[in-house]
Design an enzyme around this catalytic site. Structure first.
Site: not given
Ligand code: NAP
Length: 281
Positions: A53, A97, A120
């Site tokens: 990422k 994460q 997200d």
């Protein structure tokens, strides 16, 4: 008939070129898009994901920070850190994460991220925005699946779409996005008694289960579009999806490969959400 492969690597490259241009415009105005990635603990797969990422951010000209914490980080300390990132003007997107260590409540953490930085798209508010058709951040994997379907040029209006899987991060938002695109949507899950009955009627099937060979050729209507979200390992340890790709290819019109289909799109849509956050902010 052999289905056309929907190339997620190529589509990702095209979208990332567009994102890079948008980032260049923003940077010239003194507002370089910024993503903060937080990793807690030592999960090896998570380390790979966050590295990818952060690298993807650099490739499209974003500012990014990667913060790694030991597994014994307290929930309170993580929430404090998120609070300060929420008010950091150089950061437009915050990603924590998953999975988190057991002593940290993931829902509390997700809800602590400002909705304007929830790239997200996992928060209850983001889910509500999707549910009600308000603009907001769409979860990256289903958002990427929609882009893959769009790339076939097939109009979803009036089509029957079957989603296999109902997780909050993939199956449910996928179904809502298909509904928003005017498809008639069926959601199947582990308690669905006759999965094949549903999939055989589908013009579009999205498989998001996590079990290989969930969708076999006899379960697919000729000419259907098949999107394979699954990430599994075959007997040789090679990455494979939920779909028996070789056989389903002979029935479907379009199909995503694994690897090279949905996978690359997930990070691309994270970048898309982040550039959008910077443009809005
Ligand atoms: P998940 O939370 O485990 O959900 C799996 C879903 O599949 C559940 O809703 C479950 O039903 C359903 N299911 C299980 N067995 C079934 C069966 N026999 N028939 C029909 N439905 C069944 O998984 P997820 O997070 O949604 O992820 C799904 C897959 O996509 C995994 O392989 C994951 O690794 C992959 N994935 C890939 C990406 C990517 O970027 N490529 C991103 C995210 C996820 P119940 O709800 O009834 O239990």
């Amino acid at each position: 008939m052999s289905a056309q492969l929907i190339d997620g690597v190529l589509l990702s490259q095209q979208l990332r070129a567009e994102i890079k241009q948008r980032a260049t415009v923003l940077t010239a105005k003194g507002k370089q898009p910024g993503l903060a990635v937080i990793l807690v603990g030592e999960d090896p797969a998570s380390h790979v994901y966050v590295r990818n990422k952060v690298k993807a951010c650099a490739d499209v000209g974003f500012h990014s920070i990667l913060e790694k914490y030991d597994a014994d980080l307290t929930e309170a300390a993580l929430l404090d850190r998120i609070a300060s990132l929420n008010s950091d003007p150089a950061i437009h997107g915050i990603l924590v994460q998953m999975p988190l260590p057991k002593h940290i409540n993931p829902n509390k953490v997700i809800e602590a991220i400002s909705t304007t930085k929830d790239v997200d798209g996992y928060s209850v508010l983001s889910a509500g925005e999707l549910m009600t058709g308000l603009p907001g951040f769409r979860p990256c994997t289903p958002y990427g699946c929609m882009k893959l379907i769009e790339s076939t040029g097939v109009d979803l209006r009036g089509k029957h779409a079957v989603v296999i899987g109902r997780s909050n991060t993939v199956g449910k938002p996928m179904a809502l996005l298909l509904l928003q695109a005017n498809a008639t949507v069926t959601i199947c899950h582990s308690a669905t008694p006759d999965l094949a009955y549903h999939t055989r009627q589908a013009d579009v099937v999205v498989a998001a289960v996590g079990r290989r060979n969930t969708l076999t050729a006899d379960m697919v209507k000729p000419g259907a579009i098949v999107i394979d979200v699954g990430m599994n390992r075959d007997d040789d340890g090679k990455l494979c999806g939920d779909v028996d790709t070789a056989a389903v290819r002979e029935v479907a019109s379009h199909i995503t490969p694994v690897p090279g289909g949905v996978g690359p799109m997930t990070i691309t849509m994270l970048l898309m959400n982040t550039v959008e956050a910077a443009e809005r902010g």
